[in-house]
Design a protein around this motif. Structure first.
Motif, PDB file in Angstrom:
ATOM      1  N   VAL A 208       0.842  -1.191   0.000  1.00 36.62           N
ATOM      2  CA  VAL A 208       0.000   0.000   0.000  1.00 36.62           C
ATOM      3  C   VAL A 208       0.876   1.239   0.000  1.00 36.62           C
ATOM      4  O   VAL A 208       1.895   1.296   0.691  1.00 36.62           O
ATOM      5  CB  VAL A 208      -0.914  -0.001   1.248  1.00 36.62           C
ATOM      6  N   VAL A 209       0.487   2.229  -0.783  1.00 34.39           N
ATOM      7  CA  VAL A 209       1.165   3.524  -0.794  1.00 34.39           C
ATOM      8  C   VAL A 209       0.277   4.529  -0.074  1.00 34.39           C
ATOM      9  O   VAL A 209      -0.880   4.718  -0.446  1.00 34.39           O
ATOM     10  CB  VAL A 209       1.447   4.005  -2.236  1.00 34.39           C
ATOM     11  N   ARG A 210       0.829   5.151   0.974  1.00 33.18           N
ATOM     12  CA  ARG A 210       0.106   6.194   1.701  1.00 33.18           C
ATOM     13  C   ARG A 210       0.837   7.506   1.522  1.00 33.18           C
ATOM     14  O   ARG A 210       2.067   7.550   1.646  1.00 33.18           O
ATOM     15  CB  ARG A 210      -0.011   5.846   3.189  1.00 33.18           C
ATOM     16  N   ALA A 211       0.083   8.547   1.239  1.00 35.25           N
ATOM     17  CA  ALA A 211       0.715   9.838   0.986  1.00 35.25           C
ATOM     18  C   ALA A 211      -0.075  10.960   1.658  1.00 35.25           C
ATOM     19  O   ALA A 211      -1.308  10.953   1.653  1.00 35.25           O
ATOM     20  CB  ALA A 211       0.803  10.096  -0.520  1.00 35.25           C
ATOM     21  N   ARG A 212       0.654  11.895   2.244  1.00 39.80           N
ATOM     22  CA  ARG A 212       0.068  13.095   2.831  1.00 39.80           C
ATOM     23  C   ARG A 212       0.889  14.293   2.373  1.00 39.80           C
ATOM     24  O   ARG A 212       2.082  14.187   2.093  1.00 39.80           O
ATOM     25  CB  ARG A 212       0.054  13.029   4.356  1.00 39.80           C
ATOM     26  N   GLN A 213       0.209  15.422   2.328  1.00 40.01           N
ATOM     27  CA  GLN A 213       0.854  16.671   1.934  1.00 40.01           C
ATOM     28  C   GLN A 213       1.562  16.535   0.585  1.00 40.01           C
ATOM     29  O   GLN A 213       2.734  16.893   0.424  1.00 40.01           O
ATOM     30  CB  GLN A 213       1.836  17.136   3.023  1.00 40.01           C
ATOM     31  N   VAL A 214       0.839  15.966  -0.359  1.00 35.66           N
ATOM     32  CA  VAL A 214       1.361  15.832  -1.714  1.00 35.66           C
ATOM     33  C   VAL A 214       0.351  16.431  -2.689  1.00 35.66           C
ATOM     34  O   VAL A 214      -0.831  16.597  -2.368  1.00 35.66           O
ATOM     35  CB  VAL A 214       1.609  14.346  -2.086  1.00 35.66           C
ATOM     36  N   ASP A 215       0.817  16.752  -3.849  1.00 35.15           N
ATOM     37  CA  ASP A 215      -0.050  17.247  -4.913  1.00 35.15           C
ATOM     38  C   ASP A 215      -0.744  16.041  -5.557  1.00 35.15           C
ATOM     39  O   ASP A 215      -0.108  15.235  -6.236  1.00 35.15           O
ATOM     40  CB  ASP A 215       0.787  18.004  -5.952  1.00 35.15           C
ATOM     41  N   LEU A 216      -2.051  15.930  -5.311  1.00 35.96           N
ATOM     42  CA  LEU A 216      -2.781  14.764  -5.814  1.00 35.96           C
ATOM     43  C   LEU A 216      -2.916  14.773  -7.332  1.00 35.96           C
ATOM     44  O   LEU A 216      -3.270  13.753  -7.931  1.00 35.96           O
ATOM     45  CB  LEU A 216      -4.159  14.698  -5.161  1.00 35.96           C
ATOM     46  N   ASP A 217      -2.655  15.913  -7.966  1.00 37.46           N
ATOM     47  CA  ASP A 217      -2.716  16.000  -9.422  1.00 37.46           C
ATOM     48  C   ASP A 217      -1.323  15.956 -10.055  1.00 37.46           C
ATOM     49  O   ASP A 217      -1.168  16.270 -11.231  1.00 37.46           O
ATOM     50  CB  ASP A 217      -3.433  17.283  -9.848  1.00 37.46           C
ATOM     51  N   SER A 218      -0.337  15.538  -9.272  1.00 38.34           N
ATOM     52  CA  SER A 218       1.041  15.517  -9.778  1.00 38.34           C
ATOM     53  C   SER A 218       1.254  14.369 -10.757  1.00 38.34           C
ATOM     54  O   SER A 218       0.492  13.390 -10.795  1.00 38.34           O
ATOM     55  CB  SER A 218       2.023  15.386  -8.613  1.00 38.34           C
TER      56      SER A 218
END
Length: 316
Positions: A208-218
């Motif tokens: 699983v990849v978890r991401a926070r404080q990232v540009d979701l449209d990157s």
């Protein structure tokens, strides 16, 4: 009493009892102190606490909303404590009798030790609130896990004698919709906003990849989606009304109600009365939840209304 989580259930073939009848049944299943031999117990408690006069059911007559609270009590008896005591008794028997203690004897010793230590264990209590929209045959449970939510539904089923409830489901699976919204900004409903936080699952066994404080449209996010990953959790907001993390089973976690709604509750004249405060908050929260659930179902192309085949009054 503002909900932090929401597990949603659709009721089927429900014959609604009056508030008075329901309150009487709740009293019969009210929470009681744990007995010495009880490991856990659930019963109904007053949503407003002792300061609210002990009222177990709050009803908004004009809107069909009901509020109940279950109290889950559980004795905490750590497994290492039991294991240590069992080991000491096994060693004592083997030293005195000059023989090995059998597996069957160890099992019996474990049961004996648990029974002896249980009355001295600490008790942990957890209050779990339930919102019941009787006009729309919908129940929402403020629980951190599906298992806890279904514990409360089991208590309600026991209280009422019959209850057929199934997890709310949509025509479009949440995981498919969330993945589409991430990959195609043009597909997002006008009042839907993507918030910080996403969990992506692979179809295979790639973790699983978890991401926070990232540009979701990157570009990086788009590459993950193109590799076959799907959004199993996604932070979302209904503009100005409610923000939450949607899970792939349609559970809504980490609820945050709109600032305007909270300010309206804060400015209500309740005279520091606990019961009045709870009922003011409930009026505002229940209306927001009803509207929000309806909107979310619209995002997901409506509810999957096919009633499962009858399998008694339990979950299906």
């Amino acid at each position: 009493m503002w909900f932090k989580h929401l597990h949603l259930y659709r009721l089927h073939g429900m014959q609604l009892l009056s508030p008075e009848q329901t309150a009487m049944l709740l009293e019969e299943h009210a929470a009681k102190p744990l007995g010495n031999a009880d490991a856990r117990r659930m019963g109904w408690t007053a949503p407003a606490g002792r300061l609210g006069g002990g009222q177990l059911l709050h009803t908004l007559q004009n809107d069909g909303h009901r509020l109940l609270s279950a109290l889950r009590q559980e004795r905490l008896l750590p497994a290492p404590v039991v294991a240590e005591e069992v080991a000491e008794r096994v060693a004592d028997i083997e030293a005195r009798e000059g023989r090995k203690v059998t597996r069957k004897e160890k099992t019996a010793l474990k049961e004996q030790v648990t029974e002896e230590l249980l009355p001295r264990a600490f008790v942990r209590s957890q209050k779990i609130d339930l919102w019941w929209d009787t006009e729309r045959n919908l129940i929402g449970v403020n629980a951190s896990s599906r298992a806890r939510a279904e514990d409360v539904l089991d208590l309600l089923r026991e209280t009422l004698g019959s209850l057929k409830a199934t997890p709310l489901s949509s025509q479009t699976l949440p995981i498919r919709a969330m993945t589409t919204w991430l990959g195609d900004p043009a597909s997002r409903p006008a009042d839907l906003q993507l918030l910080d936080g996403v969990e992506l699952k692979a179809k295979g066994d790639d973790g699983v990849v978890r991401a926070r404080q990232v540009d979701l449209d990157s570009d990086e996010m788009q590459q993950l989606l193109e590799s076959g990953r799907q959004a199993s959790k996604l932070g979302l907001s209904i503009e100005g009304q409610l923000s939450f993390v949607m899970h792939d089973d349609l559970a809504l976690k980490s609820l945050r109600f709109g600032d305007a709604l909270i300010e309206e509750a804060d400015h209500a004249d309740d005279g520091d009365d606990a019961l009045a405060r709870l009922e003011t908050d409930f009026v505002l929260m229940a209306g927001c939840l009803r509207d929000s659930v309806a909107r979310i179902l619209e995002w997901l192309d409506g509810e999957n209304q096919q009633e499962p085949a009858a399998q008694g009054d339990g979950h299906v």
